[in-house]
Design a protein around this motif. Structure first.
Motif, PDB file in Angstrom:
ATOM      1  N   VAL A 195      -3.029  -3.240   2.387  1.00  0.00           N
ATOM      2  CA  VAL A 195      -4.159  -2.858   1.528  1.00  0.00           C
ATOM      3  C   VAL A 195      -3.868  -3.214   0.070  1.00  0.00           C
ATOM      4  O   VAL A 195      -4.767  -3.651  -0.657  1.00  0.00           O
ATOM      5  N   LEU A 196      -2.621  -3.046  -0.355  1.00  0.00           N
ATOM      6  CA  LEU A 196      -2.286  -3.385  -1.741  1.00  0.00           C
ATOM      7  C   LEU A 196      -2.471  -4.881  -1.986  1.00  0.00           C
ATOM      8  O   LEU A 196      -3.006  -5.292  -3.015  1.00  0.00           O
ATOM      9  N   SER A 197      -2.050  -5.698  -1.018  1.00  0.00           N
ATOM     10  CA  SER A 197      -2.246  -7.146  -1.146  1.00  0.00           C
ATOM     11  C   SER A 197      -3.730  -7.490  -1.231  1.00  0.00           C
ATOM     12  O   SER A 197      -4.135  -8.325  -2.049  1.00  0.00           O
TER      13      SER A 197
ATOM     14  N   VAL B 174      -5.347   4.747   2.368  1.00  0.00           N
ATOM     15  CA  VAL B 174      -4.997   4.306   1.014  1.00  0.00           C
ATOM     16  C   VAL B 174      -6.276   4.406   0.192  1.00  0.00           C
ATOM     17  O   VAL B 174      -7.338   3.970   0.632  1.00  0.00           O
ATOM     18  N   HIS B 175      -6.163   5.041  -0.965  1.00  0.00           N
ATOM     19  CA  HIS B 175      -7.366   5.275  -1.773  1.00  0.00           C
ATOM     20  C   HIS B 175      -7.069   5.130  -3.254  1.00  0.00           C
ATOM     21  O   HIS B 175      -5.912   5.234  -3.686  1.00  0.00           O
ATOM     22  N   LEU B 176      -8.115   4.894  -4.019  1.00  0.00           N
ATOM     23  CA  LEU B 176      -8.004   4.896  -5.478  1.00  0.00           C
ATOM     24  C   LEU B 176      -7.843   6.329  -5.953  1.00  0.00           C
ATOM     25  O   LEU B 176      -8.442   7.247  -5.381  1.00  0.00           O
ATOM     26  N   VAL B 177      -7.041   6.515  -6.974  1.00  0.00           N
ATOM     27  CA  VAL B 177      -6.810   7.856  -7.517  1.00  0.00           C
ATOM     28  C   VAL B 177      -7.807   8.138  -8.633  1.00  0.00           C
ATOM     29  O   VAL B 177      -7.973   7.333  -9.554  1.00  0.00           O
ATOM     30  N   THR B 178      -8.489   9.279  -8.483  1.00  0.00           N
ATOM     31  CA  THR B 178      -9.381   9.779  -9.526  1.00  0.00           C
ATOM     32  C   THR B 178      -8.926  11.200  -9.873  1.00  0.00           C
ATOM     33  O   THR B 178      -7.927  11.678  -9.340  1.00  0.00           O
ATOM     34  N   GLU B 179      -9.684  11.861 -10.715  1.00  0.00           N
ATOM     35  CA  GLU B 179      -9.319  13.225 -11.101  1.00  0.00           C
ATOM     36  C   GLU B 179      -9.454  14.194  -9.919  1.00  0.00           C
ATOM     37  O   GLU B 179      -8.878  15.270  -9.936  1.00  0.00           O
ATOM     38  N   GLU B 180     -10.212  13.813  -8.916  1.00  0.00           N
ATOM     39  CA  GLU B 180     -10.373  14.686  -7.751  1.00  0.00           C
ATOM     40  C   GLU B 180      -9.252  14.431  -6.743  1.00  0.00           C
ATOM     41  O   GLU B 180      -9.054  13.293  -6.302  1.00  0.00           O
ATOM     42  N   LEU B 181      -8.517  15.460  -6.355  1.00  0.00           N
ATOM     43  CA  LEU B 181      -7.365  15.316  -5.455  1.00  0.00           C
ATOM     44  C   LEU B 181      -7.756  14.583  -4.165  1.00  0.00           C
ATOM     45  O   LEU B 181      -8.656  15.021  -3.442  1.00  0.00           O
ATOM     46  N   ASP B 182      -7.072  13.457  -3.901  1.00  0.00           N
ATOM     47  CA  ASP B 182      -7.288  12.659  -2.688  1.00  0.00           C
ATOM     48  C   ASP B 182      -8.769  12.319  -2.494  1.00  0.00           C
ATOM     49  O   ASP B 182      -9.241  12.207  -1.360  1.00  0.00           O
ATOM     50  N   GLY B 183      -9.477  12.135  -3.619  1.00  0.00           N
ATOM     51  CA  GLY B 183     -10.935  11.991  -3.547  1.00  0.00           C
ATOM     52  C   GLY B 183     -11.502  10.631  -3.907  1.00  0.00           C
ATOM     53  O   GLY B 183     -12.702  10.421  -3.777  1.00  0.00           O
ATOM     54  N   GLY B 184     -10.679   9.690  -4.350  1.00  0.00           N
ATOM     55  CA  GLY B 184     -11.220   8.397  -4.788  1.00  0.00           C
ATOM     56  C   GLY B 184     -11.596   7.478  -3.636  1.00  0.00           C
ATOM     57  O   GLY B 184     -11.339   7.796  -2.462  1.00  0.00           O
ATOM     58  N   GLU B 185     -12.176   6.350  -3.988  1.00  0.00           N
ATOM     59  CA  GLU B 185     -12.643   5.376  -2.987  1.00  0.00           C
ATOM     60  C   GLU B 185     -11.536   5.037  -1.988  1.00  0.00           C
ATOM     61  O   GLU B 185     -10.408   4.727  -2.372  1.00  0.00           O
ATOM     62  N   VAL B 186     -11.888   5.088  -0.699  1.00  0.00           N
ATOM     63  CA  VAL B 186     -10.926   4.739   0.346  1.00  0.00           C
ATOM     64  C   VAL B 186     -10.899   3.218   0.495  1.00  0.00           C
ATOM     65  O   VAL B 186     -11.932   2.574   0.667  1.00  0.00           O
ATOM     66  N   LEU B 187      -9.691   2.643   0.403  1.00  0.00           N
ATOM     67  CA  LEU B 187      -9.535   1.187   0.469  1.00  0.00           C
ATOM     68  C   LEU B 187      -9.149   0.716   1.863  1.00  0.00           C
ATOM     69  O   LEU B 187      -9.340  -0.441   2.205  1.00  0.00           O
ATOM     70  N   GLY B 188      -8.575   1.610   2.658  1.00  0.00           N
ATOM     71  CA  GLY B 188      -8.194   1.236   4.018  1.00  0.00           C
ATOM     72  C   GLY B 188      -7.640   2.441   4.756  1.00  0.00           C
ATOM     73  O   GLY B 188      -7.096   3.360   4.130  1.00  0.00           O
ATOM     74  N   ARG B 189      -7.837   2.447   6.082  1.00  0.00           N
ATOM     75  CA  ARG B 189      -7.327   3.563   6.887  1.00  0.00           C
ATOM     76  C   ARG B 189      -6.785   3.016   8.201  1.00  0.00           C
ATOM     77  O   ARG B 189      -7.239   1.992   8.689  1.00  0.00           O
ATOM     78  N   THR B 190      -5.818   3.724   8.778  1.00  0.00           N
ATOM     79  CA  THR B 190      -5.354   3.410  10.128  1.00  0.00           C
ATOM     80  C   THR B 190      -5.381   4.683  10.954  1.00  0.00           C
ATOM     81  O   THR B 190      -4.907   5.733  10.498  1.00  0.00           O
ATOM     82  N   GLU B 191      -5.936   4.600  12.162  1.00  0.00           N
ATOM     83  CA  GLU B 191      -5.949   5.743  13.074  1.00  0.00           C
ATOM     84  C   GLU B 191      -4.757   5.677  14.014  1.00  0.00           C
ATOM     85  O   GLU B 191      -4.356   4.590  14.440  1.00  0.00           O
ATOM     86  N   VAL B 192      -4.201   6.831  14.343  1.00  0.00           N
ATOM     87  CA  VAL B 192      -3.215   6.913  15.423  1.00  0.00           C
ATOM     88  C   VAL B 192      -3.628   8.074  16.320  1.00  0.00           C
ATOM     89  O   VAL B 192      -4.265   9.019  15.864  1.00  0.00           O
TER      90      VAL B 192
END
Ligand code: GAR
Length: 183
Positions: A176-178, A132-150
């Motif tokens: 992450v949204l909460s 889950v990340h913040l959206v910026t003008e760069e595709l899938d490039g904004g600050e990462v707020l959380g990740r899960t590995e599988v």
């Protein structure tokens, strides 16, 4: 609770997870660029206001202006992209700076864009996941707020891996949204 508008293009399973597990925020509108998106019907059945408009009919600038208006009419404070398969314009992103989040089916910064699962398998990765990340003008490039590995299993196809990652998405996104709305 923070007023969240969710943007979808299809099935909407992440949108459903966001609605069902909402804490500290509430989904006040579900919007789609695909008027026949399955997720819209689900939202309507639950009495959640929906907005649907195809950019094909009126062009992207008019579509985004109408979308922006609908979100503001619903007093949306935060936009959550959930399987929204269209790029938002730089202008739209600038108007909502810091207030758009997205879920992406890879461990960012790896595999921005499409076909993430096939690319992870092709690369021989042992782990995949979602971010889950913040959206910026760069595709899938904004600050990462959380990740899960599988794990990626030897017999995985892009479809079996997608299913495992999707289950992780449904846990990660509401959590992450909460966290984001309370930070
Ligand atoms: C999800 O896997 C989401 O991460 C991905 O599309 C799927 C939507 O499923 N998003 C992207 O690829 C964004 N570029 P859903 O409609 O059931 O939530």
């Amino acid at each position: 609770p923070k007023r969240v508008g969710v943007l979808i293009s299809g099935r909407g399973s992440n949108m459903r997870a966001l609605v069902e597990r909402a804490q500290g925020y509430e989904v006040v509108v579900v919007a789609s660029d695909k008027p026949d998106a399955a997720g819209l019907a689900w939202a309507r059945e639950r009495g959640i206001p929906t907005f649907a408009l195809s950019p094909k009919e009126i062009g992207k600038p008019a579509y985004e202006a109408a979308l922006d208006r609908a979100l503001r009419e619903c007093e949306v404070e935060l936009i959550a992209l959930a399987g929204y398969m269209r790029l938002l314009s730089d202008e739209f992103v600038a108007n909502w700076r810091g207030r758009i989040v997205n879920i992406h089916p890879s461990l960012l910064p790896k595999y921005k864009g499409l076909h993430t699962h096939a690319r992870a398998i092709e690369a021989g990765d042992r782990q995949a996941g979602c971010s889950v990340h913040l959206v910026t003008e760069e595709l899938d490039g904004g600050e990462v707020l959380g990740r899960t590995e599988v794990p990626i299993l030897p017999e995985d196809t892009p479809d079996t891996l997608a299913e495992r990652v999707l289950a992780a998405e449904h846990e990660l996104y509401p959590r992450v949204l909460s966290e984001f709305v309370s930070r």
